[in-house]
Write an enzyme that holds these catalytic residues in place. Structure first.
Site, short mmCIF file in Angstrom:
data_model
loop_
_atom_site.label_atom_id
_atom_site.label_comp_id
_atom_site.label_asym_id
_atom_site.label_seq_id
_atom_site.Cartn_x
_atom_site.Cartn_y
_atom_site.Cartn_z
N GLN A 256 -4.80 -1.86 9.64
CA GLN A 256 -4.48 -3.17 9.08
C GLN A 256 -5.16 -4.12 10.06
O GLN A 256 -4.87 -4.06 11.29
CB GLN A 256 -3.01 -3.22 8.90
CG GLN A 256 -3.03 -4.54 7.80
CD GLN A 256 -3.37 -4.48 6.44
OE1 GLN A 256 -3.63 -3.35 5.90
NE2 GLN A 256 -3.96 -5.39 5.92
N ASP B 297 -11.28 2.74 4.15
CA ASP B 297 -11.54 1.08 4.05
C ASP B 297 -13.02 0.83 4.22
O ASP B 297 -13.51 -0.17 3.86
CB ASP B 297 -10.92 0.14 5.50
CG ASP B 297 -9.65 -0.25 5.00
OD1 ASP B 297 -9.34 -0.69 3.91
OD2 ASP B 297 -8.87 -0.64 6.13
N LYS C 71 0.77 -1.18 0.07
CA LYS C 71 -0.02 -0.28 0.16
C LYS C 71 0.81 1.28 0.02
O LYS C 71 0.60 2.16 -0.70
CB LYS C 71 -0.89 -0.09 1.18
CG LYS C 71 -1.99 -0.92 1.21
CD LYS C 71 -2.87 -1.13 2.38
CE LYS C 71 -3.90 -2.26 2.19
NZ LYS C 71 -4.65 -2.77 3.54
N1 GUN Z 1 -7.02 -7.00 5.98
C1 GUN Z 1 -7.28 -7.58 4.92
N2 GUN Z 1 -8.03 -6.87 4.06
C2 GUN Z 1 -7.96 -5.65 4.55
C3 GUN Z 1 -8.32 -4.42 4.21
O1 GUN Z 1 -8.72 -4.32 2.85
N3 GUN Z 1 -8.13 -3.33 4.88
C4 GUN Z 1 -7.56 -3.54 6.23
N4 GUN Z 1 -7.57 -2.68 7.03
N5 GUN Z 1 -7.15 -4.90 6.44
C5 GUN Z 1 -7.19 -5.99 5.76
#
Ligand code: GUN
Length: 281
Positions: free
Chosen positions: A94, A117, A50
């Site tokens: 996350q 998110d 990211k």
């Molecule tokens: N863990 C797995 N997929 C995601 C996501 O799209 N966002 C976040 N914050 N954590 C994740």
């Protein structure tokens, strides 16, 4: 092999290029705060990807990498600080979080206006009500773009989603329902799953079981979306057995190079949208 390959990497590259052009024109740059608690192997890779993708389009990131034993109250305090910081446009925590932390309380603490998110109950609730949320979760949003690239009329389509997760299955089901699809979500207790998947015009596999979906699970000429990222013998593979279904499906997303790249592109898109929202542009 008759199935069309849905090239998520190419579609994501186009989205990222468009975002880069938009950001070039801005005097201040959008900023994404990324909060990572602990050292989960997959999470470390996702977060690094990211950060890299953001840097490539001229977006700033601020990583808060906290110890595994961080107290929930300290994490909530950091989120409040990011909520109040006008230089931060988007906030992600996350997942998964360590077990001693209540994930819902953490997600609830993120300002809905910075919840890129799309996990905060304000945003999920608006989606449920078929109203416009500030943000929609990146993976379901990316999947909708992939489906729409091969299917112009979703109305009345039978869709089966394997996997009822909060991050993929449930929000995706809502998005598809809002587009007038007939949606079935299956989960670990679903009986006669193949009877359901065989009726699906569009089948989405998001269960994390390598190669689960074989040719006898699918309807001929269906659209197959593979959300799985499974590591087997050092190779990445999806939840759908690609070789088995490729001759019967109309279209399929590859793994890697299908849903994965779209997730990051949509997160970047949400963060740019957050910047515009907060600057009343
Ligand atoms: N863990 C797995 N997929 C995601 C996501 O799209 N966002 C976040 N914050 N954590 C994740």
């Amino acid at each position: 092999m008759t199935a069309k390959i849905i090239d998520g990497r190419a579609i994501a590259t186009q989205i990222r290029t468009d975002l880069q052009q938009k950001i070039l024109l801005l005097s201040t740059k959008p900023k994404l705060a990324i909060i990572l608690v602990g050292n989960d192997d997959s999470s470390l890779i996702y977060v690094r990807n990211k950060q890299k993708a953001a840097a490539q389009i001229g977006m700033k990131t601020q990583l808060y990498h906290l110890e595994e034993n961080t107290k929930e109250t300290d994490l909530l305090q950091l989120i409040r600080q990011c909520n109040d910081d006008s230089s931060v446009n988007g906030i992600i925590v996350q997942l998964p979080l360590p077990e001693h932390i209540n994930t819902n309380r953490v997600i609830n603490a993120i300002s809905p206006l910075k919840d890129v998110d799309g996990f905060n109950p304000y945003n999920t609730g608006m989606l449920q009500n078929n109203e416009k949320p500030y943000f929609i979760a990146a993976t379901p949003l990316g999947i909708m773009t992939l489906i729409e690239s091969v299917c112009s009329d979703l109305c009345g389509k039978n869709v089966v989603i394997i996997g009822a997760s909060l991050i993929v299955g449930r929000p995706l089901a809502t998005l598809l329902l809002n587009q007038e699809c007939t949606v079935t979500i299956t989960h670990i207790h679903t009986r006669d799953i193949k009877e359901l998947t065989r009726k699906a015009d569009i089948l989405v596999a998001a269960c994390g079981v390598a190669g689960l979906v074989k040719n006898d699970w699918i309807k001929t000429d269906s659209i197959l979306i593979d959300v799985g990222i499974n590591r087997e013998k050092g190779k990445i593979c999806g939840d759908i057995d690609f070789e088995s279904v490729a001759a019967s499906a109309a279209a399929i997303t590859p793994v890697p190079g299908g849903v994965g790249p779209m997730t990051i592109a949509m997160l970047l898109q949400n963060t740019v949208d957050a910047y515009f929202l907060q600057h009343n542009l």
